[in-house]
Design a protein around this motif. Structure first.
Motif, PDB file in Angstrom:
ATOM      1  N   SER A 305      19.266  11.078  14.959  1.00  0.00           N
ATOM      2  CA  SER A 305      19.049  11.240  13.528  1.00  0.00           C
ATOM      3  C   SER A 305      18.462  12.628  13.307  1.00  0.00           C
ATOM      4  CB  SER A 305      18.093  10.157  13.037  1.00  0.00           C
ATOM      5  OG  SER A 305      17.808  10.290  11.658  1.00  0.00           O
ATOM      6  N   ALA A 306      18.962  13.347  12.301  1.00  0.00           N
ATOM      7  CA  ALA A 306      18.604  14.765  12.193  1.00  0.00           C
ATOM      8  C   ALA A 306      18.559  15.218  10.740  1.00  0.00           C
ATOM      9  CB  ALA A 306      19.618  15.604  12.968  1.00  0.00           C
ATOM     10  N   LEU A 307      17.962  16.397  10.551  1.00  0.00           N
ATOM     11  CA  LEU A 307      17.971  17.086   9.268  1.00  0.00           C
ATOM     12  C   LEU A 307      18.567  18.468   9.480  1.00  0.00           C
ATOM     13  CD1 LEU A 307      14.410  16.256   7.836  1.00  0.00           C
ATOM     14  CD2 LEU A 307      16.598  15.212   7.183  1.00  0.00           C
ATOM     15  N   MET A 308      19.581  18.807   8.696  1.00  0.00           N
ATOM     16  CA  MET A 308      20.234  20.105   8.819  1.00  0.00           C
ATOM     17  C   MET A 308      19.831  21.018   7.673  1.00  0.00           C
ATOM     18  SD  MET A 308      24.135  21.106   9.636  1.00  0.00           S
ATOM     19  CE  MET A 308      24.606  22.840   9.717  1.00  0.00           C
ATOM     20  N   ILE A 309      19.681  22.307   7.994  1.00  0.00           N
ATOM     21  CA  ILE A 309      19.329  23.335   7.015  1.00  0.00           C
ATOM     22  C   ILE A 309      20.598  24.023   6.526  1.00  0.00           C
ATOM     23  CG2 ILE A 309      18.057  25.486   6.653  1.00  0.00           C
ATOM     24  CD1 ILE A 309      16.331  24.702   9.083  1.00  0.00           C
ATOM     25  N   HIS A 310      20.688  24.215   5.219  1.00  0.00           N
ATOM     26  CA  HIS A 310      21.762  25.026   4.649  1.00  0.00           C
ATOM     27  C   HIS A 310      21.132  26.161   3.846  1.00  0.00           C
ATOM     28  CE1 HIS A 310      25.135  22.466   5.800  1.00  0.00           C
ATOM     29  NE2 HIS A 310      24.351  21.439   5.537  1.00  0.00           N
ATOM     30  N   ALA A 311      20.910  27.296   4.520  1.00  0.00           N
ATOM     31  CA  ALA A 311      20.411  28.506   3.859  1.00  0.00           C
ATOM     32  C   ALA A 311      21.618  29.397   3.574  1.00  0.00           C
ATOM     33  CB  ALA A 311      19.396  29.209   4.743  1.00  0.00           C
ATOM     34  N   GLU A 312      22.490  28.893   2.736  1.00  0.00           N
ATOM     35  CA  GLU A 312      23.784  29.534   2.521  1.00  0.00           C
ATOM     36  C   GLU A 312      24.346  29.090   1.183  1.00  0.00           C
ATOM     37  OE1 GLU A 312      26.179  28.176   5.800  1.00  0.00           O
ATOM     38  OE2 GLU A 312      25.418  26.143   5.603  1.00  0.00           O
ATOM     39  N   GLY A 313      25.348  29.835   0.719  1.00  0.00           N
ATOM     40  CA  GLY A 313      26.019  29.495  -0.520  1.00  0.00           C
ATOM     41  C   GLY A 313      25.063  29.456  -1.702  1.00  0.00           C
ATOM     42  N   SER A 314      25.349  28.596  -2.647  1.00  0.00           N
ATOM     43  CA  SER A 314      24.548  28.514  -3.869  1.00  0.00           C
ATOM     44  C   SER A 314      23.179  27.895  -3.622  1.00  0.00           C
ATOM     45  CB  SER A 314      25.295  27.696  -4.929  1.00  0.00           C
ATOM     46  OG  SER A 314      25.530  26.372  -4.461  1.00  0.00           O
ATOM     47  N   PHE A 315      22.980  27.298  -2.445  1.00  0.00           N
ATOM     48  CA  PHE A 315      21.682  26.695  -2.129  1.00  0.00           C
ATOM     49  C   PHE A 315      20.643  27.736  -1.700  1.00  0.00           C
ATOM     50  CE2 PHE A 315      24.734  23.257  -1.016  1.00  0.00           C
ATOM     51  CZ  PHE A 315      24.315  22.317  -1.941  1.00  0.00           C
ATOM     52  N   TYR A 316      21.097  28.932  -1.364  1.00  0.00           N
ATOM     53  CA  TYR A 316      20.206  29.898  -0.718  1.00  0.00           C
ATOM     54  C   TYR A 316      19.496  30.774  -1.726  1.00  0.00           C
ATOM     55  CZ  TYR A 316      18.591  33.515   2.501  1.00  0.00           C
ATOM     56  OH  TYR A 316      17.812  34.393   3.222  1.00  0.00           O
ATOM     57  N   ASP A 317      18.165  30.806  -1.619  1.00  0.00           N
ATOM     58  CA  ASP A 317      17.325  31.720  -2.385  1.00  0.00           C
ATOM     59  C   ASP A 317      16.550  32.551  -1.368  1.00  0.00           C
ATOM     60  OD1 ASP A 317      15.225  32.987  -3.779  1.00  0.00           O
ATOM     61  OD2 ASP A 317      15.162  31.420  -5.306  1.00  0.00           O
ATOM     62  N   HIS A 318      16.947  33.804  -1.224  1.00  0.00           N
ATOM     63  CA  HIS A 318      16.463  34.641  -0.128  1.00  0.00           C
ATOM     64  C   HIS A 318      14.947  34.742  -0.079  1.00  0.00           C
ATOM     65  CE1 HIS A 318      16.747  37.729   2.908  1.00  0.00           C
ATOM     66  NE2 HIS A 318      16.130  38.619   2.156  1.00  0.00           N
ATOM     67  N   HIS A 319      14.313  34.940  -1.209  1.00  0.00           N
ATOM     68  CA  HIS A 319      12.875  35.166  -1.209  1.00  0.00           C
ATOM     69  C   HIS A 319      12.068  33.873  -1.275  1.00  0.00           C
ATOM     70  CE1 HIS A 319      13.236  39.501  -1.272  1.00  0.00           C
ATOM     71  NE2 HIS A 319      14.188  39.373  -2.169  1.00  0.00           N
ATOM     72  N   ALA A 320      12.709  32.764  -1.617  1.00  0.00           N
ATOM     73  CA  ALA A 320      12.009  31.479  -1.642  1.00  0.00           C
ATOM     74  C   ALA A 320      12.085  30.754  -0.301  1.00  0.00           C
ATOM     75  CB  ALA A 320      12.597  30.585  -2.745  1.00  0.00           C
ATOM     76  N   PHE A 321      13.036  31.141   0.549  1.00  0.00           N
ATOM     77  CA  PHE A 321      13.262  30.459   1.827  1.00  0.00           C
ATOM     78  C   PHE A 321      12.247  30.920   2.862  1.00  0.00           C
ATOM     79  CE2 PHE A 321      15.921  30.239   5.861  1.00  0.00           C
ATOM     80  CZ  PHE A 321      15.785  28.861   6.007  1.00  0.00           C
ATOM     81  N   HIS A 322      11.518  29.967   3.444  1.00  0.00           N
ATOM     82  CA  HIS A 322      10.494  30.265   4.439  1.00  0.00           C
ATOM     83  C   HIS A 322      10.712  29.374   5.663  1.00  0.00           C
ATOM     84  CE1 HIS A 322       8.472  31.722   0.706  1.00  0.00           C
ATOM     85  NE2 HIS A 322       8.180  32.719   1.517  1.00  0.00           N
ATOM     86  N   PRO A 323      11.588  29.786   6.575  1.00  0.00           N
ATOM     87  CA  PRO A 323      11.969  28.906   7.686  1.00  0.00           C
ATOM     88  C   PRO A 323      10.830  28.542   8.624  1.00  0.00           C
ATOM     89  CG  PRO A 323      12.824  31.133   8.012  1.00  0.00           C
ATOM     90  CD  PRO A 323      12.317  31.068   6.608  1.00  0.00           C
ATOM     91  N   TRP A 324       9.882  29.462   8.842  1.00  0.00           N
ATOM     92  CA  TRP A 324       8.763  29.160   9.738  1.00  0.00           C
ATOM     93  C   TRP A 324       7.899  28.052   9.147  1.00  0.00           C
ATOM     94  CZ3 TRP A 324       3.355  29.771   9.530  1.00  0.00           C
ATOM     95  CH2 TRP A 324       2.691  29.704  10.770  1.00  0.00           C
ATOM     96  N   ARG A 325       7.592  28.137   7.861  1.00  0.00           N
ATOM     97  CA  ARG A 325       6.815  27.087   7.199  1.00  0.00           C
ATOM     98  C   ARG A 325       7.609  25.790   7.140  1.00  0.00           C
ATOM     99  NH1 ARG A 325       4.935  31.815   5.348  1.00  0.00           N
ATOM    100  NH2 ARG A 325       2.806  31.987   4.474  1.00  0.00           N
ATOM    101  N   LEU A 326       8.903  25.889   6.900  1.00  0.00           N
ATOM    102  CA  LEU A 326       9.749  24.707   6.827  1.00  0.00           C
ATOM    103  C   LEU A 326       9.733  23.941   8.144  1.00  0.00           C
ATOM    104  CD1 LEU A 326      11.870  23.069   5.187  1.00  0.00           C
ATOM    105  CD2 LEU A 326      13.601  24.627   6.106  1.00  0.00           C
ATOM    106  N   GLN A 327       9.853  24.668   9.249  1.00  0.00           N
ATOM    107  CA  GLN A 327       9.833  24.003  10.548  1.00  0.00           C
ATOM    108  C   GLN A 327       8.451  23.433  10.859  1.00  0.00           C
ATOM    109  OE1 GLN A 327      12.684  23.615  12.642  1.00  0.00           O
ATOM    110  NE2 GLN A 327      11.248  22.063  13.361  1.00  0.00           N
ATOM    111  N   ALA A 328       7.405  24.184  10.500  1.00  0.00           N
ATOM    112  CA  ALA A 328       6.050  23.669  10.677  1.00  0.00           C
ATOM    113  C   ALA A 328       5.872  22.367   9.908  1.00  0.00           C
ATOM    114  CB  ALA A 328       5.028  24.707  10.217  1.00  0.00           C
ATOM    115  N   LEU A 329       6.442  22.315   8.709  1.00  0.00           N
ATOM    116  CA  LEU A 329       6.346  21.121   7.875  1.00  0.00           C
ATOM    117  C   LEU A 329       7.073  19.944   8.513  1.00  0.00           C
ATOM    118  CD1 LEU A 329       5.590  19.702   5.230  1.00  0.00           C
ATOM    119  CD2 LEU A 329       7.609  20.778   4.172  1.00  0.00           C
TER     120      LEU A 329
END
Length: 402
Positions: A305-329
C-alpha cells in the motif's frame, strides 16, 4: 535546436570557448545524461572536435554507462573500446581521483546532470575533483546544466562531523544551485586554490516554463532510478526513504516518486493523518493512493500500500511544493499511527557503517528525533529548518549565475 543551450552545447558551438583547451590533455567526467541538444553523448561529441585531445574519462556513481542499479554497487575501470582512452571509476576502488588519475589530463571537463539535492553523490564527486585539482595544479571546467528542482531551498543544514559521500558540506538537502554555482561555493567554503571556470548555460530560466527543467529538452536518466522530472522534484524528500524500512519504489517503474510503500501500513489512513497533522505541507502537488509489488529490493514480491507524489502538470505549484517537509510528514504520520513500527533501517549506507542511514542522509539526527518524539509539532521542525534555509539563501546569493 533547443532554445536553451547547456554548457556542452556552447562549448561545441564556440571555437573561442574551446581555444584554451588547444594543446592541453582533456578529460571528461560524464554519465548517460551527458548529452548534447541533439542527443550525442558528450564523450563522442568532444572526441569529434579536431581541436580537443581527449586522454581520459571518468564515471561517477552508477558508472559512465549508468548501468549500476543500487547504492554501493561499484564500477570497474576500463578502456574505451572506440577511443582507446582509460575510463576511470569514481565509484569503485576509490571515490576520490588518485594522483595517477589526475596525471592523465591537464583540464577536467565536468558534465554531470544533477538533481539539486545534497545527497545526490555527483555533488560530492565535484568537490573531490576540485580538491584533487587543487592539490595537483590541474584545471576544472564545469559544463553547466539545469537544476531540475529549481531555486527553492529546503531542509536542515548538515552539521559538522556528519560529512560523508552523501554530505559534501554544510548545505541543506535542497540547495537551489547548479553544479557550476556549487563549484564556486566549494572553492570559497573550503579555501581551494584551483583554476576553475564555468561554461554557463544560455537561456536557462529557473523561474521560467518548467521551473528548472526546460520544456524544450527531453529528460534522460542521470542515474537508473531518476526516471522523470517528477522524481527530480520529489527526490529531496523521497531519498530519505532509503534510510527507512519502507519501500521507495525500487523494483517498480516509478522509483522515488512515492512517499512510502509497505505491505503492513494503510496508506489511506496515513494520508488522513498527514492532512490532520500538517495540511500545509501537502501543498503544491497531488498525493494519490496506489499499490505496487516490487520485483526486487525492499518488500520484493509483496503487495504494498503506497502514496504517490504528482509534482507535475496542473497539480504542481513550484513555490508551494516542499518535498523534504512532505516526506517528514509521511514518516511522522506513520509514527503516530503505528508507534512501534520499525521505520529506520539499520544497514551500511554509502560506506557509512556506524551511523543510522537516516542520519547520514539528513546530515544529523534532527529529522529522526523530530519524527520519533511524540510531543514534537510542525512548528518545531519549521523553526530549525526555516533558520537553516534562510542562512543558506543569504550565503549563496552572490553565487547565482542565472
Amino acid at each position: 535546436m533547443t532554445d536553451v543551450l547547456f554548457g556542452i552545447d556552447r562549448l561545441l558551438a564556440d571555437p573561442a570557448l574551446r581555444a584554451p583547451l588547444q594543446g592541453k590533455r582533456v578529460s571528461l567526467v560524464a554519465h548517460p545524461a551527458s548529452v548534447t541538444a541533439d542527443l550525442r553523448h558528450s564523450l563522442d561529441a568532444l572526441a569529434a572536435c579536431a581541436d580537443i585531445t581527449l586522454t581520459s574519462a571518468f564515471g561517477p556513481q552508477h558508472g559512465l554507462k549508468g548501468d549500476k542499479q543500487d547504492n554501493m554497487v561499484e564500477t570497474l575501470d576500463e578502456i574505451d573500446p572506440a577511443l582507446g582512452i582509460p575510463v576511470f571509476s569514481l565509484y569503485g576502488e576509490v571515490r576520490r581521483p588518485t594522483p595517477a588519475m589526475m596525471d592523465t589530463a591537464d583540464v577536467f571537463l565536468f558534465d554531470l546532470q544533477d538533481l539539486g539535492c545534497r545527497i545526490y553523490t555527483f555533488v560530492t564527486t565535484l568537490l573531490y575533483l576540485l580538491e584533487a585539482a587543487s592539490e595537483s595544479g590541474k584545471s576544472v571546467w564545469v559544463l553547466d546544466r539545469p537544476n531540475p528542482a529549481g531555486r527553492p531551498v529546503e531542509g536542515t543544514t548538515l552539521i559538522p562531523g556528519q560529512e560523508s559521500f552523501v554530505g559534501a558540506g554544510p548545505m541543506p538537502m535542497r540547495h537551489g544551485l547548479t553544479l557550476g554555482e556549487m563549484g564556486h561555493w566549494f572553492i570559497r567554503h573550503y579555501g581551494l586554490k584551483v583554476d576553475y571556470r564555468v561554461i554557463e548555460m544560455q537561456g536557462w530560466q529557473p523561474e521560467g516554463p518548467g521551473f528548472g527543467w526546460p520544456e524544450s529538452r527531453i529528460w534522460i536518466n542521470p542515474s537508473p532510478n531518476a526516471a522523470s522530472v517528477n522524481m527530480g522534484r520529489a527526490y529531496a524528500g523521497t531519498v530519505m526513504i532509503e534510510g527507512a524500512t519502507l519501500s521507495e519504489g525500487r523494483g517498480t517503474t516509478r522509483p522515488l516518486e512515492v512517499l512510502f510503500g509497505a505491505p503492513d501500513i494503510d496508506a489511506k489512513a496515513v494520508l488522513a493523518e498527514m492532512q490532520a497533522f500538517a495540511p500545509q505541507w501537502l501543498a503544491g502537488c497531488a498525493i494519490r493512493e496506489c499499490w505496487f509489488t516490487p520485483t526486487f529490493h525492499k518488500h520484493a514480491g509483496e503487495l504494498c500500500s503506497a502514496l504517490m507524489i504528482h509534482a507535475e502538470g496542473s497539480f504542481y505549484d513550484h513555490h508551494a511544493f516542499h518535498p523534504w517537509r512532505l516526506q517528514a510528514l509521511a514518516f511522522k504520520a506513520i509514527r503516530r499511527l503505528y508507534p512501534d513500527y520499525p521505520i529506520w533501517r539499520d544497514f551500511p549506507y554509502e560506506y557509512e557503517f556506524t551511523r543510522l542511514a537516516i542520519d547520514v542522509i539528513n546530515g544529523g539526527p534532527a529529522l529522526r528525533e523530530w519524527v520519533d518524539n511524540p510531543a514534537s509539532t510542525p512548528a518545531d521542525l519549521e523553526e530549525v529548518a526555516g533558520r537553516d534555509e534562510t542562512a543558506w539563501r543569504e550565503e549563496i546569493a552572490d553565487l547565482l549565475l542565472y
